[in-house]
Design a protein around this motif. Structure first.
Motif, short mmCIF file in Angstrom:
data_model
loop_
_atom_site.label_atom_id
_atom_site.label_comp_id
_atom_site.label_asym_id
_atom_site.label_seq_id
_atom_site.Cartn_x
_atom_site.Cartn_y
_atom_site.Cartn_z
N LEU A 84 0.84 -1.20 0.00
CA LEU A 84 0.00 0.00 0.00
C LEU A 84 0.88 1.25 0.00
CD1 LEU A 84 -2.70 -1.11 2.59
CD2 LEU A 84 -2.95 -0.97 0.12
N PRO A 85 1.28 1.72 -1.15
CA PRO A 85 2.13 2.93 -1.22
C PRO A 85 1.31 4.20 -0.99
CG PRO A 85 1.63 2.16 -3.42
CD PRO A 85 1.02 1.15 -2.47
N VAL A 86 0.86 4.36 0.25
CA VAL A 86 -0.07 5.45 0.58
C VAL A 86 0.54 6.81 0.27
CG1 VAL A 86 -1.40 6.52 2.43
CG2 VAL A 86 -1.13 4.03 2.36
N SER A 87 1.84 6.97 0.54
CA SER A 87 2.46 8.28 0.31
C SER A 87 2.41 8.67 -1.16
CB SER A 87 3.90 8.27 0.82
OG SER A 87 4.67 7.30 0.13
N ILE A 88 2.59 7.68 -2.05
CA ILE A 88 2.52 7.98 -3.49
C ILE A 88 1.11 8.42 -3.87
CG2 ILE A 88 2.91 7.09 -5.81
CD1 ILE A 88 5.41 7.30 -4.06
N PHE A 89 0.11 7.73 -3.35
CA PHE A 89 -1.27 8.14 -3.61
C PHE A 89 -1.50 9.56 -3.12
CE2 PHE A 89 -2.54 3.42 -2.90
CZ PHE A 89 -1.95 3.08 -4.10
N THR A 147 -4.75 6.40 -7.22
CA THR A 147 -4.30 5.01 -7.07
C THR A 147 -4.01 4.33 -8.41
OG1 THR A 147 -6.58 4.16 -7.09
CG2 THR A 147 -5.66 4.78 -4.97
N LEU A 148 -3.88 5.10 -9.47
CA LEU A 148 -3.66 4.54 -10.80
C LEU A 148 -2.40 3.68 -10.88
CD1 LEU A 148 -4.79 4.58 -13.74
CD2 LEU A 148 -3.28 6.53 -14.17
N THR A 208 6.11 5.26 -9.80
CA THR A 208 6.31 3.82 -9.63
C THR A 208 7.68 3.52 -9.05
OG1 THR A 208 4.87 3.43 -11.54
CG2 THR A 208 6.21 1.60 -10.81
N VAL A 209 8.70 4.21 -9.52
CA VAL A 209 10.06 4.04 -8.96
C VAL A 209 10.08 4.44 -7.50
CG1 VAL A 209 12.42 4.92 -9.05
CG2 VAL A 209 11.24 4.31 -11.17
N GLN A 210 9.46 5.59 -7.19
CA GLN A 210 9.45 6.08 -5.81
C GLN A 210 8.76 5.08 -4.88
OE1 GLN A 210 10.93 8.60 -4.56
NE2 GLN A 210 9.88 9.26 -2.71
N GLY A 211 7.73 4.41 -5.38
CA GLY A 211 6.98 3.47 -4.54
C GLY A 211 7.58 2.09 -4.46
N SER A 212 8.57 1.78 -5.30
CA SER A 212 9.09 0.41 -5.34
C SER A 212 10.57 0.31 -4.98
CB SER A 212 8.88 -0.19 -6.74
OG SER A 212 9.54 0.58 -7.73
N THR A 213 11.23 1.42 -4.69
CA THR A 213 12.64 1.39 -4.30
C THR A 213 12.81 2.11 -2.96
OG1 THR A 213 13.09 3.40 -5.57
CG2 THR A 213 13.47 1.31 -6.68
N GLU A 214 13.98 1.96 -2.38
CA GLU A 214 14.22 2.50 -1.04
C GLU A 214 15.44 3.40 -1.03
OE1 GLU A 214 13.52 3.83 1.79
OE2 GLU A 214 12.33 2.06 2.34
N THR A 215 15.54 4.21 0.01
CA THR A 215 16.70 5.08 0.21
C THR A 215 17.83 4.24 0.82
OG1 THR A 215 15.75 5.74 2.34
CG2 THR A 215 15.35 7.17 0.47
#
Length: 409
Positions: free
Chosen positions: A153-158, A170-171, A358-365
């Motif tokens: 649930l990438p809430v921050s991206i939404f 939520t696209l 999509t990159v922001q929601g699927s990768t980490e710092t």
């Protein structure tokens, strides 16, 4: 690392601005940079207004889940798996439960709730460490799993997409799900090879097989859909999962006679405190990125990358999303700033903005997480944690680009 990155943005912007002034005679670039500073500061406040509400909301619901025992159930369910992946950790050790809580919070998109749990887990693992300055196998595995954590649930991206006016925030739900799954599995396999983990253990195989079966089924179903149908399914599942999860937390807690309102308020207070402390970092990074774009430096970089991509015969639309991808391993705030700025300048539903989200929601710092987690217990030698985490990041970025072409053409 963050000091060098932030300073680098301003230095590069200054060099580019002076070059444009001296070569092109463009003195207006300095006015544009100053205007960008104030514009990005205002945008930071606008983003924070929504961030206050979102973090407060989700930390409130997470507290309900904790009080109702939902998270404990998840911890007990996953403990047999982690006992096999980390054999040096005794059965029933508190670290296993804390690791599960951390990964569960990451999966729910609650990064700020996951961090305290992760630090406690790292300290618990450090108690078992015979060499306090060198990461153990268990710590390396936990670190890579944390740095490539599956985000359901990438809430921050939404939230960011909603703040920038997306008609359907939520696209990108399904694209992120597929990309984050690829990132996590790649990171796990990299560590398994490096540490010779017995992935053929029946319990490990059952979990991996189950995850692969679910992912394969999703891909098989989606493969026969048109781009319009894929976007519609992603939107439906995103909203449905969010609503059903909230409903489950509240109803389950009520059945266990948990005072849901008081519990929600208790967790929401924590969310308010957490979000309030993020504003200075968001202002700093958004202003730095804004100055870099106003100077023309970011456009020069993108044009160079676009030329290289075009030279090898590939589509160049994803190039504008690469700054977010390249900065994400170093700084989440910088990547977030670049994502927000891209959505603002290019359109929230433009193809580059969808790839960047999509990159922001699927990768980490990666470097930040390594520094915080290992630094909190004094570990100086990370062994293969960095390389395995970066391999997972690359897998997430490449999958994000491919999946967005699949979903959005």
């Amino acid at each position: 690392m963050l000091n060098a990155l932030w300073l680098g943005f301003f230095v590069i912007a200054a060099v580019c601005a002076f070059a444009r002034w001296l070569i092109e005679g463009n003195a207006a670039v300095f006015a544009a940079m100053v205007d960008s500073l104030f514009g990005m500061a205002k945008l930071s406040v606008d983003v924070m207004i929504l961030l206050f509400g979102t973090l407060t909301l989700w930390l409130g619901f997470l507290r309900i889940a904790e009080k109702a025992g939902v998270v404990d159930v998840l911890a007990r369910a996953l403990s047999p798996l982690f006992r096999r992946l980390m054999p040096e950790v005794p059965p029933g050790h508190p670290a296993l439960g804390l690791i599960t809580l951390n990964l569960t919070a990451n999966a729910l998109g609650l990064d700020n709730a996951a961090t305290p749990m992760g630090l406690k887990a790292m300290r618990a693992l450090q108690d078992l460490n015979p060499d306090p300055e060198t990461a153990t196998r268990a710590q390396v595995l936990f670190m890579v799993l944390n740095a490539s954590a599956l985000t359901l649930l990438p809430v921050s991206i939404f939230m960011y997409r909603a703040q920038q006016g997306a008609s359907d925030p939520t696209l990108v739900f399904l694209p992120i799900l597929l990309a984050t799954t690829a990132s996590m599995l790649t990171g796990f396999i990299a560590v398994a090879i490096a540490q010779r983990i017995r992935i053929w253990d029946p319990v490990v195989l059952a979990w991996l097989g189950g995850a692969g079966l679910v992912l394969g089924t999703v891909i098989a179903i989606l493969a026969g859909m048109s781009a319009a149908a894929l976007a519609a399914v992603s939107s439906l599942l995103g909203n449905l999962v969010l609503f059903l999860l909230i409903l489950f937390f509240v109803v389950f807690a009520a059945l266990r006679r948990i005072p849901v309102y008081e519990t929600f308020v208790e967790g929401a207070k924590e969310g308010y405190e957490v979000s309030r402390n993020l504003l200075p970092y968001l202002v700093a990074m958004l202003c730095a990125v804004g100055v870099m774009r106003a100077s023309g430096a970011l456009d020069i970089l993108l044009e160079g990358l676009r030329y290289l991509v075009q030279a090898i015969g590939l589509d160049t639309r994803f190039v504008d999303a690469l700054p977010t991808a390249l900065v994400k391993p170093f700084s989440g705030s910088a990547a977030r700033a670049m994502l927000i700025e891209l959505m603002k300048s290019g359109g929230v539903d433009s193809f580059p903005a969808l790839v960047a989200a999509t990159v922001q929601g699927s990768t980490e710092t990666t470097f930040y997480v390594l520094a915080v987690y290992f630094g909190s217990v004094g570990i100086q030698r990370a062994r293969h944690a960095v390389s395995c985490s970066l391999i997972a990041d690359v897998a997430g970025i490449v999958t994000s680009i491919g999946v967005c072409y699949w979903f959005f053409g």
